[in-house]
Design an enzyme around this catalytic site. Structure first.
Site, mmCIF file in Angstrom:
data_model
loop_
_atom_site.group_PDB
_atom_site.id
_atom_site.type_symbol
_atom_site.label_atom_id
_atom_site.label_comp_id
_atom_site.label_asym_id
_atom_site.label_seq_id
_atom_site.Cartn_x
_atom_site.Cartn_y
_atom_site.Cartn_z
ATOM 1 C CB VAL A 16 14.092 57.100 -26.224
ATOM 2 C CG1 VAL A 16 13.122 56.793 -27.245
ATOM 3 C CG2 VAL A 16 15.333 57.220 -26.833
ATOM 4 C CB ALA A 61 10.331 56.941 -21.097
ATOM 5 C CE LYS A 62 16.296 51.445 -19.483
ATOM 6 N NZ LYS A 62 15.664 50.471 -18.506
ATOM 7 N N GLY A 63 16.346 56.237 -21.058
ATOM 8 C CA GLY A 63 17.358 57.360 -21.075
ATOM 9 C C GLY A 63 18.554 56.722 -20.669
#
Ligand code: NAD
Length: 374
Positions: A16, A61-63
């Protein structure tokens, strides 16, 4: 992903990007069974605020992948990581979105990720991820950077309260991992007594101050603190209620709540973990007059040195440890003073002030860039 037994299993993963106004996305990759889109999006938003607050040229962001990494073999983990890197390679890049480790991932994961991306591109691209092992372009000081930043913040807060850190300072730390241990060493090196630390098995206490190296050696042998000789066993709840100067919750989120916040006696509470105090708990400890150092500020040392790693990687020029720590200190000090001044300006606690300061910077950037196409 093909598993060791030859079967093929489908995993669900996410990346994201929340807000890219200040620069490329930055945020970790989490391997945990509870990962879903909503959690990943929330964590991406927190990264936007954290990067904005400490003045990094990054968006948030992050995943993550919904998986229990402890159930996979090393080969399966490698296959999973390389599949994930391949699937998201077109939406990331050293000037687009730069992942890093988070819960369930580490330097080895980043090495596989970097290698996969580099193979797709046809050249080595170290700056695609941070948190890499030193041999592959990692930064000196990255491993201890979050804990070091926590210790810096405790010092800044202590200065504001006119109670400098020294042999008379007592500290209790919830958690004994990557954030807690370096923070304990740094505050201990200043003379502070670390009277209690804890982990999932409970806590250990010594009124004269624990020997952190001994605790670390014990945990290496025995996995958990429980049973550590020469110390008194206490529960995690007892640790929160200790009559100490500094309390550092550095384990997991949501541990200090409306039910136990009244017991907290510490003058300084440093949120080493993300979200260790619930909103109600923040209000309770603030009303009691505690100085709360909010997570987006307190544990930002990790992303700051990640930024240094990225800069060093882009320049292929690496700094010594002194330079890393000096620059880390300077950025954290500026951010702390900004949050402190904002708390005075709005007459609010440091938690709200940190969000105000972060969103202010973001707002200015977004207005300057404008809305286009309009
Ligand atoms: P870690 O896995 O190295 O250590 C976590 C510690 O917490 C361990 O000692 C574990 O036993 C303990 N713990 C887990 N559940 C517990 C419970 N229910 N009660 C008491 N102790 C418990 O993790 P870490 O990297 O040190 O991260 C700790 C926190 O800091 C997390 O909230 C993480 O999101 C946050 N954080 C970490 C970094 C980083 O650079 N590592 C950066 C920013 C924020």
């Amino acid at each position: 992903v093909r598993l060791d037994d030859g079967t093929v299993k489908t995993f669900v993963g996410y990346r994201v990007q929340h807000n890219l106004s200040l620069g490329p996305g930055k945020g970790g990759i989490r391997y945990h069974p509870a990962v879903d889109l909503s959690e990943t999006a929330g964590l991406a938003m927190l990264m936007t605020f954290k990067c904005a607050l400490v003045g990094l040229p990054y968006g948030g962001a992050k995943g993550g992948i919904a998986v229990d990494p402890t159930l996979l073999s090393r080969a399966e983990l490698q296959a999973l990581t390389r599949r994930y890197a391949t699937e998201i390679n077109m939406i990331i890049g050293p000037h687009v979105d730069i992942p890093a480790p988070d819960i369930g991932t580490d330097g080895q994961t980043m090495a596989w990720f970097m290698d996969t991306y580099s193979q797709i591109k046809g050249y080595t691209e170290g700056a695609i991820v941070t948190g890499k092992p030193l041999e592959l372009g990692g930064s000196k000081g990255r491993a201890e950077s979050t804990g070091k930043g926590v210790a810096y913040c405790v010092n800044f807060a202590a200065e504001k309260l006119g109670m400098p850190i020294n042999q008379n300072t007592t500290v209790a730390i919830h958690g004994f991992g990557k954030v807690a241990i370096p923070a304990a060493y740094d505050l201990g090196a200043q003379g502070a007594k670390i009277v209690a630390v804890s982990d999932i098995s409970g806590g250990v206490y010594d009124a004269n101050g624990l020997d952190i190296a001994k605790c670390e050696a014990w945990v290496k042998e025995n996995k958990v603190l429980k049973g550590m000789p020469g110390t008194k066993h206490i529960t995690n709840e007892e640790l929160f209620a200790l009559n100490v100067d500094v309390l550092i919750p550095a384990a997991i989120d949501g541990v200090i709540t409306k039910d136990n916040a009244h017991n907290v006696k510490a003058k300084i509470i440093a949120e080493g973990a993300n979200g260790p105090l619930t909103k109600e708990a923040v209000d309770i400890v603030s009303q009691k007059g505690a100085f709360l150092i909010p997570d987006v500020l307190c544990n930002a040392g990790g992303v700051i040195v990640s930024y240094f790693e990225w800069v060093q990687g882009l320049q292929s020029f690496f700094w010594d440890l002194d330079e890393v720590n000096k620059r880390l200190h300077s950025i954290m000090k500026d951010a702390f003073e900004n949050v402190y001044a904002t708390s005075k300006e709005f007459n609010c606690n440091m938690k709200s002030a940190a969000l105000v300061a972060a969103i202010r910077r973001l707002e200015r950037a977004m207005k300057l860039r404008g809305l286009w196409p309009s």
